[in-house]
Design a protein around this motif. Structure first.
Motif, PDB file in Angstrom:
ATOM      1  N   ALA B 443      50.928   7.342 -18.613  1.00  0.00           N
ATOM      2  CA  ALA B 443      52.302   6.836 -18.686  1.00  0.00           C
ATOM      3  C   ALA B 443      52.689   6.471 -20.108  1.00  0.00           C
ATOM      4  O   ALA B 443      53.839   6.660 -20.515  1.00  0.00           O
ATOM      5  N   LEU B 444      51.728   5.959 -20.868  1.00  0.00           N
ATOM      6  CA  LEU B 444      52.045   5.489 -22.211  1.00  0.00           C
ATOM      7  C   LEU B 444      51.670   6.506 -23.285  1.00  0.00           C
ATOM      8  O   LEU B 444      51.657   6.198 -24.472  1.00  0.00           O
ATOM      9  N   ALA B 445      51.390   7.737 -22.834  1.00  0.00           N
ATOM     10  CA  ALA B 445      50.973   8.768 -23.789  1.00  0.00           C
ATOM     11  C   ALA B 445      52.140   9.263 -24.635  1.00  0.00           C
ATOM     12  O   ALA B 445      51.965   9.611 -25.792  1.00  0.00           O
ATOM     13  N   SER B 446      53.323   9.297 -24.055  1.00  0.00           N
ATOM     14  CA  SER B 446      54.478   9.798 -24.813  1.00  0.00           C
ATOM     15  C   SER B 446      55.758   9.254 -24.185  1.00  0.00           C
ATOM     16  O   SER B 446      55.764   8.885 -23.005  1.00  0.00           O
ATOM     17  N   PRO B 447      56.840   9.230 -24.975  1.00  0.00           N
ATOM     18  CA  PRO B 447      58.107   8.755 -24.401  1.00  0.00           C
ATOM     19  C   PRO B 447      58.521   9.684 -23.258  1.00  0.00           C
ATOM     20  O   PRO B 447      58.331  10.887 -23.329  1.00  0.00           O
ATOM     21  N   GLY B 448      59.031   9.141 -22.218  1.00  0.00           N
ATOM     22  CA  GLY B 448      59.460   9.962 -21.083  1.00  0.00           C
ATOM     23  C   GLY B 448      58.360  10.225 -20.077  1.00  0.00           C
ATOM     24  O   GLY B 448      58.602  10.833 -19.037  1.00  0.00           O
ATOM     25  N   ALA B 449      57.138   9.763 -20.402  1.00  0.00           N
ATOM     26  CA  ALA B 449      56.027  10.023 -19.472  1.00  0.00           C
ATOM     27  C   ALA B 449      55.889   8.938 -18.419  1.00  0.00           C
ATOM     28  O   ALA B 449      55.118   9.085 -17.468  1.00  0.00           O
ATOM     29  N   VAL B 450      56.634   7.839 -18.603  1.00  0.00           N
ATOM     30  CA  VAL B 450      56.419   6.675 -17.737  1.00  0.00           C
ATOM     31  C   VAL B 450      56.669   6.991 -16.262  1.00  0.00           C
ATOM     32  O   VAL B 450      55.792   6.817 -15.414  1.00  0.00           O
ATOM     33  N   ARG B 451      57.869   7.474 -15.950  1.00  0.00           N
ATOM     34  CA  ARG B 451      58.217   7.626 -14.530  1.00  0.00           C
ATOM     35  C   ARG B 451      57.379   8.679 -13.798  1.00  0.00           C
ATOM     36  O   ARG B 451      56.907   8.419 -12.702  1.00  0.00           O
ATOM     37  N   PRO B 452      57.172   9.863 -14.388  1.00  0.00           N
ATOM     38  CA  PRO B 452      56.300  10.823 -13.690  1.00  0.00           C
ATOM     39  C   PRO B 452      54.895  10.258 -13.437  1.00  0.00           C
ATOM     40  O   PRO B 452      54.327  10.449 -12.360  1.00  0.00           O
ATOM     41  N   ALA B 453      54.383   9.529 -14.434  1.00  0.00           N
ATOM     42  CA  ALA B 453      53.029   8.974 -14.269  1.00  0.00           C
ATOM     43  C   ALA B 453      53.017   7.912 -13.173  1.00  0.00           C
ATOM     44  O   ALA B 453      52.067   7.832 -12.375  1.00  0.00           O
ATOM     45  N   LEU B 454      54.072   7.096 -13.132  1.00  0.00           N
ATOM     46  CA  LEU B 454      54.117   6.047 -12.103  1.00  0.00           C
ATOM     47  C   LEU B 454      54.266   6.654 -10.706  1.00  0.00           C
ATOM     48  O   LEU B 454      53.733   6.118  -9.733  1.00  0.00           O
ATOM     49  N   ARG B 455      54.993   7.776 -10.623  1.00  0.00           N
ATOM     50  CA  ARG B 455      55.109   8.441  -9.303  1.00  0.00           C
ATOM     51  C   ARG B 455      53.735   8.948  -8.855  1.00  0.00           C
ATOM     52  O   ARG B 455      53.370   8.826  -7.700  1.00  0.00           O
ATOM     53  N   ARG B 456      52.986   9.502  -9.796  1.00  0.00           N
ATOM     54  CA  ARG B 456      51.645   9.978  -9.435  1.00  0.00           C
ATOM     55  C   ARG B 456      50.739   8.797  -9.083  1.00  0.00           C
ATOM     56  O   ARG B 456      49.938   8.866  -8.154  1.00  0.00           O
ATOM     57  N   LEU B 457      50.880   7.709  -9.848  1.00  0.00           N
ATOM     58  CA  LEU B 457      50.092   6.506  -9.547  1.00  0.00           C
ATOM     59  C   LEU B 457      50.405   6.014  -8.138  1.00  0.00           C
ATOM     60  O   LEU B 457      49.503   5.677  -7.365  1.00  0.00           O
ATOM     61  N   GLN B 458      51.692   5.990  -7.802  1.00  0.00           N
ATOM     62  CA  GLN B 458      52.099   5.554  -6.469  1.00  0.00           C
ATOM     63  C   GLN B 458      51.438   6.418  -5.381  1.00  0.00           C
ATOM     64  O   GLN B 458      50.856   5.910  -4.430  1.00  0.00           O
ATOM     65  N   GLY B 459      51.516   7.729  -5.560  1.00  0.00           N
ATOM     66  CA  GLY B 459      50.940   8.647  -4.566  1.00  0.00           C
ATOM     67  C   GLY B 459      49.442   8.443  -4.426  1.00  0.00           C
ATOM     68  O   GLY B 459      48.914   8.349  -3.303  1.00  0.00           O
ATOM     69  N   ASP B 460      48.768   8.328  -5.547  1.00  0.00           N
ATOM     70  CA  ASP B 460      47.308   8.163  -5.500  1.00  0.00           C
ATOM     71  C   ASP B 460      46.921   6.807  -4.917  1.00  0.00           C
ATOM     72  O   ASP B 460      45.930   6.687  -4.190  1.00  0.00           O
ATOM     73  N   LEU B 461      47.707   5.770  -5.259  1.00  0.00           N
ATOM     74  CA  LEU B 461      47.408   4.441  -4.706  1.00  0.00           C
ATOM     75  C   LEU B 461      47.603   4.438  -3.194  1.00  0.00           C
ATOM     76  O   LEU B 461      46.815   3.837  -2.451  1.00  0.00           O
ATOM     77  N   GLU B 462      48.667   5.099  -2.736  1.00  0.00           N
ATOM     78  CA  GLU B 462      48.907   5.165  -1.280  1.00  0.00           C
ATOM     79  C   GLU B 462      47.716   5.803  -0.581  1.00  0.00           C
ATOM     80  O   GLU B 462      47.242   5.331   0.454  1.00  0.00           O
ATOM     81  N   LYS B 463      47.241   6.885  -1.176  1.00  0.00           N
ATOM     82  CA  LYS B 463      46.094   7.581  -0.593  1.00  0.00           C
ATOM     83  C   LYS B 463      44.852   6.671  -0.581  1.00  0.00           C
ATOM     84  O   LYS B 463      44.117   6.599   0.404  1.00  0.00           O
ATOM     85  N   ALA B 464      44.662   5.969  -1.695  1.00  0.00           N
ATOM     86  CA  ALA B 464      43.485   5.090  -1.792  1.00  0.00           C
ATOM     87  C   ALA B 464      43.563   3.935  -0.800  1.00  0.00           C
ATOM     88  O   ALA B 464      42.566   3.565  -0.176  1.00  0.00           O
ATOM     89  N   MET B 465      44.782   3.381  -0.644  1.00  0.00           N
ATOM     90  CA  MET B 465      44.927   2.225   0.245  1.00  0.00           C
ATOM     91  C   MET B 465      44.792   2.618   1.706  1.00  0.00           C
ATOM     92  O   MET B 465      44.432   1.791   2.552  1.00  0.00           O
ATOM     93  N   GLU B 466      45.119   3.890   2.003  1.00  0.00           N
ATOM     94  CA  GLU B 466      44.962   4.347   3.397  1.00  0.00           C
ATOM     95  C   GLU B 466      43.496   4.607   3.727  1.00  0.00           C
ATOM     96  O   GLU B 466      43.110   4.616   4.890  1.00  0.00           O
ATOM     97  N   ARG B 467      42.719   4.829   2.693  1.00  0.00           N
ATOM     98  CA  ARG B 467      41.320   5.167   2.924  1.00  0.00           C
ATOM     99  C   ARG B 467      40.544   3.935   3.364  1.00  0.00           C
ATOM    100  O   ARG B 467      40.657   2.876   2.774  1.00  0.00           O
ATOM    101  N   GLU B 468      39.740   4.114   4.368  1.00  0.00           N
ATOM    102  CA  GLU B 468      38.935   3.007   4.863  1.00  0.00           C
ATOM    103  C   GLU B 468      37.779   2.780   3.894  1.00  0.00           C
ATOM    104  O   GLU B 468      37.118   3.720   3.480  1.00  0.00           O
TER     105      GLU B 468
END
Lengths: 328, 469
Positions: B443-468
């Motif tokens: 997210a902090l690698a370049s300007p404009g990278a924040v939102r795409p990175a946060l969307r991916r973080l959200q998706g991956d976190l959802e997957k991780a939190m669903e995992r037992e």
């Protein structure tokens, strides 16, 4: 009297022997060595000598590999008993973007690291093999081999400091000649470059030693003959040194590729796989999946895929070596 | 061409030998296998306590062991200091010990692992805490309820916190002086913070980094999220825990307390989280701040103490670290984290967790109680390598030699800012931490990278939190 046959040295009578499978015949002299080994005592001796190695390979290589294959079919978190998962672990990892990226990164790393490592080692080996005082040659050999005996983790810690964008000596040195600060560890390309450099710096000593040995085995007369024919230095290396060194190059590249495909310490310590996933390697994914996320089944499945990849790449190298490797 | 050394018949014979050996190995595998516990001396009936190696120095460990033996000569104890890079690494090593059949009885666990251990491995301490309530009353009276609540899981208490660290802001006095700036107010804001960094940058040259931070769960992006009134995961509290609050805390302090935290739905793609990342990204673009992966805590002490960094977030543990690095009490000071929407701070705490595999549970409880005693904690934390969980220990005498001048901030972060809470650490914490670190870097690698990175973080976190777990 022993069972071992002692045969007289010199030309043998032209006896023939029939191959039971093909029906072809050939001279008995061709199979002399094999026939000799076939005697019972020699065979027993061979078995005894080989046994410790075979046991070692079975216990420490074959059994763990088989164990990983079995474990890759289960879900296991260390704490509870394993549960059968079948191919689910493989399905999971083959759709996991992190795993796929890690394979790509590992292959990119392998190509860069092995090419650089072999090139540096070869150039330095040729240079050290040239005219220089014996003591200086020893100094260079020791200096180039020295990083190999250091721990990869400790080297990586030092490299992490050297490559630090804000406070590292590398950027400071670049700054003294007007080159702006390079984000070594914090940009995708910079991080991969730093990991490759750290790895190559430590590893090239092994290939260097192999090449020094290989160069010493090339008869001086061949180079002298080429010189008499008026060949230049570069021409001699391209037309004589490289072809005659090709078996050594094969060994160095096989070992180099197998090691590079298993790289772990350098990216783990230097960049922790980042930024993002840009330096995450397959072995890092195995470690993280198993020991940080407690998914040993999936980690084993990734391990099995890596094993298959290493086998495939090595087999391909040996296949290609038939065409490019010249034995004297 | 040469003959094969093995005939087909010989191959069959060796194959049969191999199959026989495999069958024997299979039978052998059914027998009781040897484990690490069978190594002589490993299972000698001692109470085994695993500590993070660097948490206590050898002298402190000796004092802990010898002191406990004096009080309980009938209990044999063995301290097993596990060397690890961070808590995640530490937990991995403990799990390996458990898999090897040499599970310790007690494990020193920080907030990062409280729920992981509670859910999978821990024993609730409720019955012992109720039984020895009279003995524990002075301890709880001296320990902030937030710290205790962070050690609860689904209504039960799993640890008695002995130390904690909140993310306050350390400032280098020499750098402040060069910038012509004063120590900021208690109530300083993000804007004040940015202005201060700019002043530091102007007066300290190109090779100077005003703000340095590390990319971790504790002290990384999380304190900025807290200050902006958000979190990485939706936060709520489990029901229960009344037995503890009613027994040990007065009405004013137990209001709003529950049975421990629950962290559930990821919030990574929310506007407030994006605001924080945009802000940090702007600091990086303006060269006011190092990139998060730029270094780790070990580099940090060196660069801060030599004046190459002006400000950094840290807990009370840095007082000891900076003192060891040669800084005098007046060379640095500490302030609250700058506020944005809120003044909420993050903290992490640690204590001993009892494992289910332990056969010495009563003895383990005695050890837990022993380590929560003030005299024992005083010995353990003499070097200011952490903030003691007991309020009465955070006093002027403790910080006279090491500093900082405003040492009160450490405990006031809990006492004066009641919303201060623990870092988000659900049972899936290892994966959550890994994902946060990975995507923060992107997210902090370049300007404009924040939102795409946060969307991916959200998706991956959802997957991780669903995992037992």
């Amino acid at each position: 009297m022993t069972n071992t046959e002692i045969r007289p040295v010199g030309p043998e009578p032209a006896r023939t022997r029939r191959n039971r499978r093909t029906g072809q015949t050939r001279k008995a002299s061709e199979s002399t060595a094999a026939t000799t080994i076939r005697t019972r005592g020699t065979r027993l001796l061979a078995v005894l000598f080989l046994a410790p190695t075979v046991v070692g390979i079975v216990v420490f290589t074959v059994v763990p590999i088989a164990g990983s294959v079995v474990l890759s079919l289960f879900q296991w978190d260390v704490i509870d008993d394993p549960r059968w998962a079948g191919a689910a672990n493989y399905r999971e990892i083959l759709t996991d973007s992190t795993v796929l990226v890690s394979f790509r990164n590992t292959l990119v790393f392998m190509v860069l690291a092995v090419a650089l490592q072999l090139l540096i080692a070869l150039v330095l080996a040729i240079a050290v093999n040239g005219r220089m005082p014996k003591w200086l040659r020893s100094v260079f050999r020791s200096a180039f081999f020295f990083p190999l005996v250091l721990s990869a983790a400790s080297i990586s810690v030092v490299m992490k400091y050297l490559f630090n964008q804000d406070f590292g000596p590398v950027n400071w040195l670049l700054g003294t000649v007007g080159i702006p600060s390079v984000p070594w560890l914090t940009s995708e390309n910079g991080a991969m470059a730093a990991v490759v450099l750290a790895y190559v710096w430590q590893q090239f000593g092994f290939s260097f030693l192999l090449f020094v040995g290989g160069l010493n085995n090339i008869p001086k007369e061949v180079h002298e003959a080429a010189s008499l024919d008026g060949a230049s230095g570069v021409r001699k290396h391209l037309a004589i040194t490289l072809p005659l060194l090709s078996p050594t190059l094969l060994v160095a590249s096989v070992v180099g590729i197998i090691n590079a495909l298993q790289v772990f310490e350098q990216p783990y310590v230097l960049t922790a796989g980042g930024p993002g996933d840009s330096t995450r390697t397959v072995v890092m994914v195995i470690y993280e999946t198993a020991f940080e996320q407690l998914r040993f089944g999936e980690a084993s499945a990734v391990g099995v895929l890596l094993f298959a990849l290493i086998m495939a790449v090595t087999a391909l190298q040996f296949r290609l070596s038939r065409r490019y490797v010249h034995y004297q | 061409m040469t003959d094969s050394l093995l005939s087909r018949r010989a191959l069959m014979r060796y194959g049969a030998y191999g199959a026989g050996a495999a069958a024997l190995a299979g039978v052998a595998a059914e027998w009781d296998r040897l484990t690490a516990a069978d190594i002589p001396g490993r299972d000698d009936g001692s109470l085994v306590i695993a500590t993070l190696g660097s948490a206590f120095n050898p002298e402190a460990q000796r004092a802990l062991r010898d002191g406990f033996r004096e009080v309980h000569p009938d209990i044999r104890i063995r301290i097993n200091p596990v060397q690890a890079y961070d808590w995640s690494d530490f937990f991995s090593k403990i799990l390996t010990q458990i898999a090897a059949g040499t599970a310790p009885d007690l494990v020193y666990v920080a907030t990062e692992g409280v729920q992981l251990f509670a859910q999978r491995l821990g024993v609730p301490l409720d019955r012992w805490a109720k039984r020895d309530a009279a003995e524990l009353r002075s301890y709880f009276a001296d320990v902030h309820p937030s710290l205790v609540e962070s050690m609860m899981y689904e209504g039960s208490l799993y640890q008695l916190p002995v130390e904690f660290n909140a993310a306050d802001m350390y400032l280098n006095s020499r750098v402040l002086e060069r910038a012509g700036a004063d120590l900021p107010d208690d109530d300083w804001t993000h804007d004040d913070f940015t202005t201060l960094l700019r002043a530091m940058k102007r007066s300290n040259g190109d090779r100077f980094t005003p703000y340095f931070w590390t990319n971790r769960l504790w002290g990384g992006v999380v304190p900025w999220l807290f200050a902006n009134g958000t979190n990485l995961l939706t936060e709520s509290k489990a029901p229960g825990g009344d037995w503890l609050w009613n027994s040990f805390y007065p009405e004013a302090q137990r209001r709003g307390r529950g049975g421990g935290y629950r962290w559930t739905t990821p919030l990574a793609d929310s506007d407030r989280v994006a605001e924080v990342y945009d802000y940090l990204s702007s600091l990086i673009q303006e060269d006011l701040c190092t990139r998060p992966e730029g270094g780790d805590g070990r580099n940090l002490v060196g660069v801060f103490s030599t004046g190459r960094v002006g400000v950094t977030p840290a807990g009370g543990f840095w007082a000891g670290g900076l003192h060891e690095a040669g800084m005098k009490p007046a060379d640095y000071d500490v302030r609250y984290f700058p506020r944005r929407r809120t003044r909420r701070h993050q903290f992490g705490a640690a204590g001993y967790a009892m494992l289910r595999t332990s056969k010495l549970r009563d003895e383990a409880w005695e050890f837990i109680k022993y380590t929560a005693r003030k005299d024992v904690m005083t010995q353990l934390f003499a070097a200011n390598q952490t903030t003691p969980a007991r309020r009465s220990m955070v006093d002027e005498a403790r910080y006279r030699e090491t500093g900082p001048a405003h040492w009160q901030v450490f405990y006031d972060t809990l006492d004066k800012i009641p919303t201060t809470g623990p870092i988000p650490a659900p049972p899936q914490v290892n994966e959550v931490e890994q994902l946060l670190i990975k995507h923060t870097g992107t997210a902090l690698a370049s300007p404009g990278a924040v939102r795409p990175a946060l969307r991916r973080l959200q998706g991956d976190l959802e997957k991780a939190m669903e995992r037992e777990v």
